[in-house]
Design an enzyme around this catalytic site. Structure first.
Site, PDB file in Angstrom:
ATOM      1  N   GLY A 113       0.812  -1.223   0.000  1.00 39.73           N
ATOM      2  CA  GLY A 113       0.000   0.000   0.000  1.00 39.73           C
ATOM      3  C   GLY A 113       0.841   1.267   0.000  1.00 39.73           C
ATOM      4  O   GLY A 113       0.379   2.315  -0.461  1.00 39.73           O
ATOM      5  N   GLU A 116       1.723   1.769  -3.550  1.00 41.42           N
ATOM      6  CA  GLU A 116       0.494   2.192  -4.244  1.00 41.42           C
ATOM      7  C   GLU A 116       0.138   3.643  -3.903  1.00 41.42           C
ATOM      8  O   GLU A 116      -0.377   4.379  -4.752  1.00 41.42           O
ATOM      9  CB  GLU A 116      -0.657   1.252  -3.855  1.00 41.42           C
ATOM     10  CG  GLU A 116      -0.440  -0.158  -4.373  1.00 41.42           C
ATOM     11  CD  GLU A 116      -1.489  -1.129  -3.872  1.00 41.42           C
ATOM     12  OE1 GLU A 116      -1.463  -1.475  -2.678  1.00 41.42           O
ATOM     13  OE2 GLU A 116      -2.365  -1.516  -4.667  1.00 41.42           O
TER      14      GLU A 116
HETATM   15  N1  COA Z   1       1.745  -4.191   8.674  1.00 41.74           N
HETATM   16  C1  COA Z   1       1.806  -4.275  10.006  1.00 41.74           C
HETATM   17  N2  COA Z   1       2.938  -4.121  10.708  1.00 41.74           N
HETATM   18  C2  COA Z   1       4.042  -3.877  10.011  1.00 41.74           C
HETATM   19  C3  COA Z   1       4.070  -3.784   8.607  1.00 41.74           C
HETATM   20  C4  COA Z   1       2.846  -3.957   7.929  1.00 41.74           C
HETATM   21  N3  COA Z   1       2.755  -3.863   6.595  1.00 41.74           N
HETATM   22  N4  COA Z   1       5.341  -3.545   8.199  1.00 41.74           N
HETATM   23  C5  COA Z   1       6.075  -3.481   9.316  1.00 41.74           C
HETATM   24  N5  COA Z   1       5.308  -3.672  10.402  1.00 41.74           N
HETATM   25  C6  COA Z   1       5.713  -3.671  11.814  1.00 41.74           C
HETATM   26  C7  COA Z   1       6.422  -4.975  12.188  1.00 41.74           C
HETATM   27  O1  COA Z   1       5.476  -5.982  12.482  1.00 41.74           O
HETATM   28  C8  COA Z   1       7.205  -4.525  13.400  1.00 41.74           C
HETATM   29  O2  COA Z   1       6.332  -4.416  14.486  1.00 41.74           O
HETATM   30  P1  COA Z   1       6.788  -4.986  15.949  1.00 41.74           P
HETATM   31  O3  COA Z   1       8.011  -4.183  16.286  1.00 41.74           O
HETATM   32  O4  COA Z   1       5.611  -4.673  16.833  1.00 41.74           O
HETATM   33  O5  COA Z   1       7.083  -6.450  15.759  1.00 41.74           O
HETATM   34  C9  COA Z   1       7.613  -3.087  13.036  1.00 41.74           C
HETATM   35  O6  COA Z   1       6.685  -2.655  12.030  1.00 41.74           O
HETATM   36  C10 COA Z   1       9.019  -2.988  12.470  1.00 41.74           C
HETATM   37  O7  COA Z   1       9.107  -3.895  11.364  1.00 41.74           O
HETATM   38  P2  COA Z   1      10.222  -5.047  11.251  1.00 41.74           P
HETATM   39  O8  COA Z   1       9.685  -6.111  10.372  1.00 41.74           O
HETATM   40  O9  COA Z   1      10.695  -5.447  12.606  1.00 41.74           O
HETATM   41  O10 COA Z   1      11.380  -4.215  10.516  1.00 41.74           O
HETATM   42  P3  COA Z   1      12.519  -4.808   9.585  1.00 41.74           P
HETATM   43  O11 COA Z   1      13.479  -3.687   9.366  1.00 41.74           O
HETATM   44  O12 COA Z   1      13.049  -6.100  10.118  1.00 41.74           O
HETATM   45  O13 COA Z   1      11.777  -5.140   8.173  1.00 41.74           O
HETATM   46  C11 COA Z   1      10.277  -4.695   6.373  1.00 41.74           C
HETATM   47  C12 COA Z   1      11.227  -4.108   7.443  1.00 41.74           C
HETATM   48  C13 COA Z   1       9.584  -3.522   5.694  1.00 41.74           C
HETATM   49  C14 COA Z   1      11.123  -5.477   5.333  1.00 41.74           C
HETATM   50  C15 COA Z   1       9.258  -5.655   7.042  1.00 41.74           C
HETATM   51  O14 COA Z   1       8.647  -4.945   8.110  1.00 41.74           O
HETATM   52  C16 COA Z   1       8.138  -6.118   6.117  1.00 41.74           C
HETATM   53  O15 COA Z   1       8.339  -7.015   5.311  1.00 41.74           O
HETATM   54  N6  COA Z   1       6.942  -5.535   6.269  1.00 41.74           N
HETATM   55  C17 COA Z   1       5.761  -5.968   5.543  1.00 41.74           C
HETATM   56  C18 COA Z   1       5.787  -5.446   4.119  1.00 41.74           C
HETATM   57  C19 COA Z   1       4.567  -5.951   3.368  1.00 41.74           C
HETATM   58  O16 COA Z   1       4.388  -7.133   3.152  1.00 41.74           O
HETATM   59  N7  COA Z   1       3.728  -4.996   2.979  1.00 41.74           N
HETATM   60  C20 COA Z   1       2.563  -5.285   2.171  1.00 41.74           C
HETATM   61  C21 COA Z   1       1.356  -5.432   3.004  1.00 41.74           C
HETATM   62  S1  COA Z   1      -0.076  -5.787   2.005  1.00 41.74           S
END
Ligand code: COA
Length: 257
Positions: A113, A116
């Site tokens: 999103g 997007e």
């Molecule tokens: N929805 C909900 N929570 C999210 C999120 C999302 N799309 N993206 C990140 N977060 C949260 C994580 O769960 C984490 O929360 P916590 O500390 O309570 O566990 C916090 O944000 C930090 O993210 P984290 O994953 O620990 O950081 P990272 O540096 O290791 O990784 C990303 C960063 C962006 C690679 C990873 O967060 C990720 O893959 N996010 C999802 C991306 C995604 O699939 N988006 C499409 C959704 S339709």
């Protein structure tokens, strides 16, 4: 005077409205409340005559927006999911059809999103550390906030399908080469560069710009189809596996069911 919101900061300076999505501990992920607030802040931007251009960015230096908030929709039914998609699409279309130019200043992850949302803006400026991606397939989903419609129009269907089908992240160099972004700058210069462009825009004829935006709106789109297909995914075991795996911090194993 800015409007008071919970997850979005906004400040007007010299005819430019700076809008900052502010959930840094969740990498600015878009929960429903934040999308509602985007709606409010862009209504405000439209109504305020002094605003000539808008800059949209994310709080902190790690993320623009890391996607829709996965924790919020993981238990949705297909109908709830389709409605969420339609709601997000409506707000993003409001941004795209705003009567004033909107610049996305992409300061890190622009995933799902978030990517997007940047696509719905009129111009995109990225910092060197920006990462673009549509990782929905890794969750057993497809993009549901207009990505399947806007991305092919901006970078062409071939490049768009690579992003949509692999879900693999792309760096700022790739984004510039494909035309996904207009400019790439060093992180510390991102807002300055966006402001420089917004200042130019604020000297241009507002009515002419409004009409130019209207003239370049998406020619052939089917957002409803995207929302229906997005909803359909919520009826699959793959989607349940994809979201559970993310929330349990493990790799998903998809069965194609
Ligand atoms: N929805 C909900 N929570 C999210 C999120 C999302 N799309 N993206 C990140 N977060 C949260 C994580 O769960 C984490 O929360 P916590 O500390 O309570 O566990 C916090 O944000 C930090 O993210 P984290 O994953 O620990 O950081 P990272 O540096 O290791 O990784 C990303 C960063 C962006 C690679 C990873 O967060 C990720 O893959 N996010 C999802 C991306 C995604 O699939 N988006 C499409 C959704 S339709």
């Amino acid at each position: 005077m800015p409007i008071e919101l919970q997850n979005i900061l906004n400040e007007e300076k010299d005819g430019i409205l700076y809008v900052t999505i502010n959930r840094p501990d969740k990498l600015n992920a878009l929960n429903r409340k934040t999308i509602e607030e985007l709606d409010s802040v862009f209504t405000f931007a439209d109504q305020l005559d002094t605003v000539r251009a808008v800059i949209l960015t994310g709080s902190g230096n790690k993320a623009f927006v890391a996607g829709a908030d996965i924790s919020e929709f993981s238990s949705f039914t297909d109908e709830e999911a389709m409605n969420l998609s339609l709601f997000g699409q409506a707000v993003f279309s409001k941004i795209e059809s705003l009567r004033k130019p909107v610049i996305a200043a992409v300061n890190g992850y622009a995933l799902g999103g978030g990517c997007e949302l940047a696509l719905a803006c009129h111009l995109r400026i990225a910092s060197q550390n920006a990462v673009f991606g549509l990782p929905e397939v890794t969750l057993g989903l497809l993009p549901g906030y207009g990505g399947t419609q806007r991305l092919p129009l901006i970078i062409g269907r071939g490049q768009a399908l690579e992003m949509i089908l692999t879900g693999s992240p792309k760096d700022s160099t790739w984004a510039l080469q494909t035309g996904l972004v207009n400019h790439v700058t060093e992180s510390e210069n991102l807002l300055a560069k966006a402001t420089e462009i917004a200042k130019v825009l604020s000297t241009r004829g507002p009515i002419a710009m409004r009409k130019a935006i209207e003239a370049t709106l998406d020619p052939i789109v089917d957002y409803r189809l995207e929302a229906k297909l997005f909803g359909d995914c919520f009826d699959t075991a793959d989607f349940r596996e994809g979201t559970s795996a993310f929330l349990e911090k493990r790799k998903p194993v998809f069965q194609g069911k």
